[in-house]
Write a protein that holds these residues in place. Structure first.
Motif, PDB file in Angstrom:
ATOM      1  N   GLU A   5      17.166  18.955  -2.008  1.00  0.00           N
ATOM      2  CA  GLU A   5      17.029  19.418  -3.408  1.00  0.00           C
ATOM      3  C   GLU A   5      17.450  17.364  -4.083  1.00  0.00           C
ATOM      4  O   GLU A   5      16.694  18.034  -4.812  1.00  0.00           O
ATOM      5  N   LYS A   6      17.323  16.963  -4.143  1.00  0.00           N
ATOM      6  CA  LYS A   6      17.270  15.813  -4.368  1.00  0.00           C
ATOM      7  C   LYS A   6      16.264  14.752  -4.322  1.00  0.00           C
ATOM      8  O   LYS A   6      15.229  14.312  -5.375  1.00  0.00           O
ATOM      9  N   VAL A   7      14.778  15.651  -3.017  1.00  0.00           N
ATOM     10  CA  VAL A   7      14.347  15.159  -3.066  1.00  0.00           C
ATOM     11  C   VAL A   7      12.994  16.126  -3.351  1.00  0.00           C
ATOM     12  O   VAL A   7      11.516  15.645  -3.767  1.00  0.00           O
ATOM     13  N   LYS A   8      13.255  16.722  -4.201  1.00  0.00           N
ATOM     14  CA  LYS A   8      12.371  18.225  -4.654  1.00  0.00           C
ATOM     15  C   LYS A   8      11.365  18.331  -5.972  1.00  0.00           C
ATOM     16  O   LYS A   8       9.590  19.065  -5.245  1.00  0.00           O
ATOM     17  N   ASP A  39       0.720  -1.161  -0.177  1.00  0.00           N
ATOM     18  CA  ASP A  39      -0.062  -0.311   0.470  1.00  0.00           C
ATOM     19  C   ASP A  39       1.007   1.605  -0.028  1.00  0.00           C
ATOM     20  O   ASP A  39       1.000   2.688  -0.213  1.00  0.00           O
ATOM     21  N   PHE A  40       2.380   1.638   0.666  1.00  0.00           N
ATOM     22  CA  PHE A  40       2.702   2.333   1.144  1.00  0.00           C
ATOM     23  C   PHE A  40       4.356   2.217   0.248  1.00  0.00           C
ATOM     24  O   PHE A  40       4.294   0.350   1.066  1.00  0.00           O
ATOM     25  N   VAL A  41       5.093   2.852   0.162  1.00  0.00           N
ATOM     26  CA  VAL A  41       6.575   2.291   0.147  1.00  0.00           C
ATOM     27  C   VAL A  41       7.229   3.842   0.862  1.00  0.00           C
ATOM     28  O   VAL A  41       6.604   5.060   0.820  1.00  0.00           O
ATOM     29  N   ILE A  42       8.438   3.859   1.113  1.00  0.00           N
ATOM     30  CA  ILE A  42       9.237   4.369   1.753  1.00  0.00           C
ATOM     31  C   ILE A  42      10.848   4.158   1.636  1.00  0.00           C
ATOM     32  O   ILE A  42      11.366   2.519   1.359  1.00  0.00           O
ATOM     33  N   VAL A  43      11.217   4.756   0.418  1.00  0.00           N
ATOM     34  CA  VAL A  43      12.438   4.591  -0.081  1.00  0.00           C
ATOM     35  C   VAL A  43      13.726   5.491   1.010  1.00  0.00           C
ATOM     36  O   VAL A  43      13.589   6.724   0.691  1.00  0.00           O
ATOM     37  N   LYS A  44      14.535   5.248   0.972  1.00  0.00           N
ATOM     38  CA  LYS A  44      16.000   6.182   1.378  1.00  0.00           C
ATOM     39  C   LYS A  44      16.217   6.775  -0.108  1.00  0.00           C
ATOM     40  O   LYS A  44      16.877   6.285  -0.870  1.00  0.00           O
ATOM     41  N   ALA A  45      16.815   8.291   0.205  1.00  0.00           N
ATOM     42  CA  ALA A  45      16.881   9.265  -0.879  1.00  0.00           C
ATOM     43  C   ALA A  45      18.552   9.193  -0.547  1.00  0.00           C
ATOM     44  O   ALA A  45      18.598   9.323  -1.588  1.00  0.00           O
ATOM     45  N   THR A  46      18.496   9.829   0.462  1.00  0.00           N
ATOM     46  CA  THR A  46      20.178  10.203   1.045  1.00  0.00           C
ATOM     47  C   THR A  46      20.441   9.440   1.722  1.00  0.00           C
ATOM     48  O   THR A  46      20.105   9.154   2.793  1.00  0.00           O
ATOM     49  N   TYR A  96      13.254   8.794   2.928  1.00  0.00           N
ATOM     50  CA  TYR A  96      13.669   8.691   3.842  1.00  0.00           C
ATOM     51  C   TYR A  96      15.604   9.608   3.943  1.00  0.00           C
ATOM     52  O   TYR A  96      15.870   9.027   3.195  1.00  0.00           O
ATOM     53  N   HIS A  97      15.569  10.273   4.661  1.00  0.00           N
ATOM     54  CA  HIS A  97      17.295  10.895   4.002  1.00  0.00           C
ATOM     55  C   HIS A  97      18.428  10.156   5.937  1.00  0.00           C
ATOM     56  O   HIS A  97      17.618   9.792   7.363  1.00  0.00           O
TER      57      HIS A  97
END
Length: 167
Positions: A77-80, A26-33, A60-61
């Motif tokens: 900046e990376k997730v804008k 139903d949802f996903v939380i992705v590591k970005a930085t 997430y960071h």
């Protein structure tokens, strides 16, 4: 009180080859930085796929304990492109984090306030249950790590600590 359950997954660089279209979620939380120099190379693809599937998204960071404003600016900046489409999360763990156990509450409060002021989105704080008291009263929600062991469990209708605390 109605208790709605959602199936979610947490993706970091370790799951680079995962095909979201083959997973029931139903949802996903992705590591970005992480810190001020690491970007998860697959995060844009996971985000775009999840959104195209109509799924809920989080990013997430992973904190390194460097200058909180520089880490926050790097993350923003990376997730804008996903601001307003995803929840934002700070991952506060001991591994590789120079401020863990030293300035926990202050660093996390400053990072979260900074991100909230820049984006209008109140971040969620990902922490272990053992350090939860350090962050109570900051005005941010918690995502609490729950790992009984390293064995794969799949989705659980009722995680073992469900209802034990507010998160």
């Amino acid at each position: 009180e109605t208790n709605m359950s959602m199936n979610g997954i947490d993706i970091s660089g370790w799951q680079r080859s995962m095909n979201l279209e083959r997973v029931n979620f139903d949802f996903v939380i992705v590591k970005a930085t992480e810190g001020t120099g690491y970007v998860n190379s697959g995060f844009n693809n996971f985000c775009d796929t999840a959104l195209s599937m109509g799924k809920c998204l989080g990013l997430y960071h992973y904190a390194k304990g460097e200058n909180y404003a520089k880490e926050a600016d790097f993350f923003i900046e990376k997730v804008k492109n996903y601001i307003g489409k995803a929840i934002l999360v700070l991952d506060w763990e001991s591994s590789g984090n120079s401020q863990f156990g030293k300035t926990d509450r202050e660093w996390v409060k400053n990072w979260c306030n900074y991100v909230f002021n820049k984006t209008g989105i109140k971040p969620v704080i990902y922490i272990s249950k053992s350090i939860m008291p350090k962050f109570e009263g900051l005005g941010y929600e918690f995502w609490i790590a729950q790992y009984a062991n390293n064995k794969p469990t799949g989705y659980q209708d009722k995680p073992w600590n469900e209802g034990a605390y507010k998160c």
